[in-house]
Design an enzyme around this catalytic site. Structure first.
Site, PDB file in Angstrom:
ATOM      1  N   TYR A 170       0.857  -1.188   0.000  1.00  9.67           N
ATOM      2  CA  TYR A 170       0.000   0.000   0.000  1.00  9.67           C
ATOM      3  C   TYR A 170       0.894   1.239   0.000  1.00  9.67           C
ATOM      4  O   TYR A 170       1.842   1.320  -0.765  1.00  9.67           O
ATOM      5  CB  TYR A 170      -0.975  -0.068   1.188  1.00  9.67           C
ATOM      6  CG  TYR A 170      -2.139   0.881   1.060  1.00  9.67           C
ATOM      7  CD1 TYR A 170      -2.928   0.894  -0.097  1.00  9.67           C
ATOM      8  CD2 TYR A 170      -2.449   1.775   2.071  1.00  9.67           C
ATOM      9  CE1 TYR A 170      -3.986   1.770  -0.234  1.00  9.67           C
ATOM     10  CE2 TYR A 170      -3.510   2.655   1.951  1.00  9.67           C
ATOM     11  CZ  TYR A 170      -4.273   2.653   0.790  1.00  9.67           C
ATOM     12  OH  TYR A 170      -5.309   3.523   0.661  1.00  9.67           O
ATOM     13  N   LYS A 199     -20.206 -20.938 -10.097  1.00  9.04           N
ATOM     14  CA  LYS A 199     -19.527 -20.774 -11.389  1.00  9.04           C
ATOM     15  C   LYS A 199     -18.103 -20.273 -11.158  1.00  9.04           C
ATOM     16  O   LYS A 199     -17.158 -20.696 -11.838  1.00  9.04           O
ATOM     17  CB  LYS A 199     -20.312 -19.777 -12.246  1.00  9.04           C
ATOM     18  CG  LYS A 199     -19.920 -19.767 -13.720  1.00  9.04           C
ATOM     19  CD  LYS A 199     -20.260 -21.096 -14.380  1.00  9.04           C
ATOM     20  CE  LYS A 199     -20.021 -21.074 -15.878  1.00  9.04           C
ATOM     21  NZ  LYS A 199     -21.191 -20.653 -16.654  1.00  9.04           N
TER      22      LYS A 199
END
Length: 763
Positions: free
Chosen positions: A40, A95
């Site tokens: 970060y 899925k």
């Protein structure tokens, strides 16, 4: 299982231990403040600036290139219909799971709360910068056609509505091969389609690209034949309005070459099938009930070539054969779209793969002696590991040749290696194992069936068709527990201590005593032992009243092994019993031996353990690549422990020169092919991927497999008994239900193998 219990199990699966089926996992180190400052602020600014200079750098510095969105508004979910975006989320997560386990593709599922086409398209376009591809799912027609068309046109990343094109691609591959077997030409065949929704229309469109003439396709929906007289047809349906008004399905099928069903179960009768042309091709893909029952169809026409959507019949048209690998190939060349050329490349890759020799691993999984191209094998099996290396490269090449690839592949051998690496992190081997067990279920004795988790495992293997359970224990308690978990199947229950089993128990005792009376066993001892479940269960297997047994959930390993050694004994020609664990690591299945029996094996015993483990590895359809591990590398230590490993390897090299085995070698070198090749290029393991580790003692093997299991949550199957005459296997103390189910599958496959060898030796 009754309906309530099945519903409860499904709900618990999705709710526990963590709600849902997918999670986000970091791919970079994050242990130190330095790591976090790179992840970060301030370090993250550097890749941001590079992407700002050139937006294509987003593929270099972020996960975009391997990230697909599965997007739905929940208007046409499975067989559930319009249930809304929130209710569709479990399907979309499912899925996502399939994308990950079959092709290593990461997925965010996105459920969009609108039925408005423009609003839906705008939403997808706004979030598209996040993703490398878009998989549209469960959106009702005709809106789905417009949504896909516009997104394909307006986005520069691959977009595909799998409900349409997935089925079309797989069935087209099946059609090509079926027509070849039937000796018919695409330009001449007459096709009747039952169903006129998105999947049926996509299939017809792709069939035309294969050469089928549009006028030779007659299509039906729930209101009858599509004809020019009808005013309720969409523009896409009008393309197939060739039927004569009033024509019935039965009339249309007279003389037809192909029937494609994407509609409802049992709408096609035997009489309709008899009216079709010679060598009829029937794709009855309604699920779970096909348009015509498979057994009825093959009994009616011996010349039929048939496919369904079901896994329990040959030729399953399953979308998982397509979408993971189509997106894999598209992502890997940074395709700007999935075009017709890429779809056709997938069709031909699948069709050609079905004609190639099938790997032994696939034959084993499906219980076949040898799968061969023919009427019952016109498309590959979903478990075929070659799919990713055949379909994905074909799609990638088509993208490059059609000019939509922004990052062409130049080294195809390296690309294939990368694809194979993506297969390592899932549990395909467990699925293969379970599937093989289902091909010929065996009678398995559960010696501790009055424990709730053991009974749950017995219930699962019964309902999944893995085995025929025989339950041992307190009958009254077992019946109470069965009622509690909704296990209402009528399966055999025995309590060895009851009067009800006096005759069977005494018969077992007498048989055992006669076989061991000259080895210090008295009849009284035998009668006493037969009151104990493990002895009773072992004799059931010995006497042919069962094919296999499992035990050990509530008792220590040594306590459980003892009766098996006394009653069952070693297989012919075997002088040593050992165990192995199959560990589902992120590099693929790893076999570890000996994990439970021999505390400090000699060099001779280590060689025997290696040979038995190699045999077991082949039983699972894998060629063993064996590292005999130690703290020493090829003579770097003269310690006694290292010496015995070295001696075992020398023996194996001398008497089994074709076996890929080497050592003594440290585990890091064994598992790092590049490091091994650089330092020890002479080794038989150089350039190979090790899948089997033989440890110098029980202590090191047992500690290793349990560390892997607990620290890294690596799934373990085992310890698997090696060298026993019968299929008897032992659970880990306090094993989970899933672990017990896996061990039952092992026991069934072991029983299948032993039965096969017995038949061969009798010839």
């Amino acid at each position: 299982m009754n309906k309530y219990s099945k519903r409860r199990e499904a709900l618990l699966y999705h709710a526990k231990p963590t709600p849902g089926k997918i999670q986000v996992v970091p791919t970079k180190k994050y242990a130190t403040q330095r790591d976090l400052s790179l992840a970060y602020s301030p370090g993250v600014a550097e890749p941001c600036l590079e992407i700002a200079k050139d937006v294509n750098n987003v593929y270099k510095y972020t996960a975009k290139g391997n990230l697909v969105a599965v997007i739905s508004n929940g208007t046409a979910v499975l067989g559930l219909g319009d249930i809304g975006p929130e209710a569709s989320k479990p399907v979309m997560e499912g899925k996502a799971l399939l994308f990950k386990i079959f092709a290593g593709i990461d997925v965010f599922d996105i459920e969009v709360g609108t039925k408005d086409v423009d609003a839906f398209i705008e939403t997808v376009k706004n979030i598209a910068p996040t993703f490398g591809g878009i998989n549209l799912e469960d959106i009702k027609a005709p809106e789905s056609f417009e949504i896909e068309r516009r997104l394909v046109e307006e986005l520069n990343i691959p977009v595909m509505h799998d409900d349409q094109h997935g089925t079309a691609i797989i069935s087209s591959a099946a059609l090509l091969n079926a027509l070849e077997l039937a000796k018919k030409k695409t330009t001449e065949v007459k096709i009747v389609v039952s169903g006129a929704g998105s999947a049926a229309l996509a299939c017809a469109n792709l069939y035309i690209l294969l050469g089928v003439k549009p006028e030779n396709i007659i299509m039906f929906d729930k209101d009858g034949v599509l004809s020019s007289e009808r005013t309720d047809l969409s523009d896409l349906q009008k393309r197939y309005a060739h039927g004569k008004s009033g024509t019935t399905l039965a009339q249309a099928l007279v003389g037809a070459d192909v029937f494609l069903g994407l509609s409802a179960g049992n709408i096609m009768s035997a009489e309709m099938l008899l009216g079709m042309a010679k060598n009829p091709i029937v794709f009855a893909m309604a699920n779970p009930v096909p348009e015509i029952d498979y057994d009825l169809a093959v009994a009616t026409r011996k010349d039929i070539i048939m496919a369904t959507g079901r896994s329990d019949h040959p030729n399953q048209v399953n979308n998982v054969l397509g979408f993971p690998y189509i997106f894999r190939g598209a992502l890997d060349v940074r395709a700007t779209k999935i075009n017709e050329e890429m779809k056709m490349a997938a069709v031909h890759a699948l069709a050609e793969l079905a004609k190639e020799p099938v790997p032994e691993q696939v034959n084993i999984a499906y219980g076949e002696t040898r799968l061969n191209f023919g009427k019952e094998y016109i498309i590959p099996k979903p478990f075929d590991p070659r799919l990713i290396t055949q379909v994905a490269p074909a799609v990638a090449r088509a993208a490059m040749n059609s000019g939509v690839a922004l990052q062409p592949i130049t080294d195809w051998d390296k690309y294939e290696e990368e694809l194979l690496e993506r297969l390592g992190s899932d549990n395909k081997m467990v699925r293969l194992l379970t599937n093989r067990a289902k091909t010929e279920p065996k009678r398995v004795v559960f010696a501790e069936a009055d424990h709730l988790d053991v009974l749950k495992a017995a219930q699962i293997v019964y309902e999944e068709g893995i085995a025929h359970p025989i339950l041992l224990g307190n009958k009254e308690l077992i019946l109470e527990l069965k009622e509690e978990i909704g296990f209402d199947a009528d399966v055999p229950i025995f309590d060895p201590k009851t009067k009800e089993e006096d005759n069977r128990r005494l018969n077992y005792a007498n048989h055992y005593w006669k076989s061991r009376q000259r080895r210090g066993i008295s009849l009284l001892d035998a009668q006493k032992w037969m009151r104990e479940r493990n002895y009773f269960a072992a004799m059931m297997v010995n006497e042919g009243d069962a094919d296999a047994m499992v035990s050990g959930y509530s008792r220590s390993y040594p306590t459980t092994v003892k009766p098996l050694m006394q009653l069952i004994g070693k297989a012919p020609g075997i002088t040593l019993i050992a165990t192995a664990n199959m560990m589902m690591t992120n590099r693929g299945p790893m076999f570890l031996s000996d994990t439970a029996i021999n505390p400090n094996p000699t060099a001779d015993e280590l060689a025997k353990i290696a040979l038995m483990t190699a045999k077991m590895t082949r039983m699972f359809g894998m060629e063993p690549v064996i590292a005999m591990v130690s703290f020493s590398n090829f003579g770097s230590s003269s310690n006694e422990s290292a010496n015995k490993v070295r001696e075992a390897v020398a023996y194996l090299h001398n008497y089994y020169p074709d076996l890929i085995v080497d050592g003594e070698i440290q585990s890091d070198f064994a598992l790092n092919p590049e490091m091994l090749k650089a330092k020890f290029p002479f080794s038989k393991l150089a350039g190979k991927k090790v899948n089997t580790l033989i440890f110098p003692n029980l202590e090191s093997a047992n500690i290793t497999y349990k560390l892997l299991k607990e620290l890294y949550k690596v799934d373990s199957v085992g310890p698997i008994m090696l060298g026993m005459e019968k299929a008897v296997h032992i659970f880990q103390l306090g094993a989970s239900v899933e672990e017990m189910v896996n061990m039952v599958a092992v026991a069934v496959v072991d029983a299948q193998e032993k039965e096969k060898r017995k038949k061969m030796s009798a010839k």
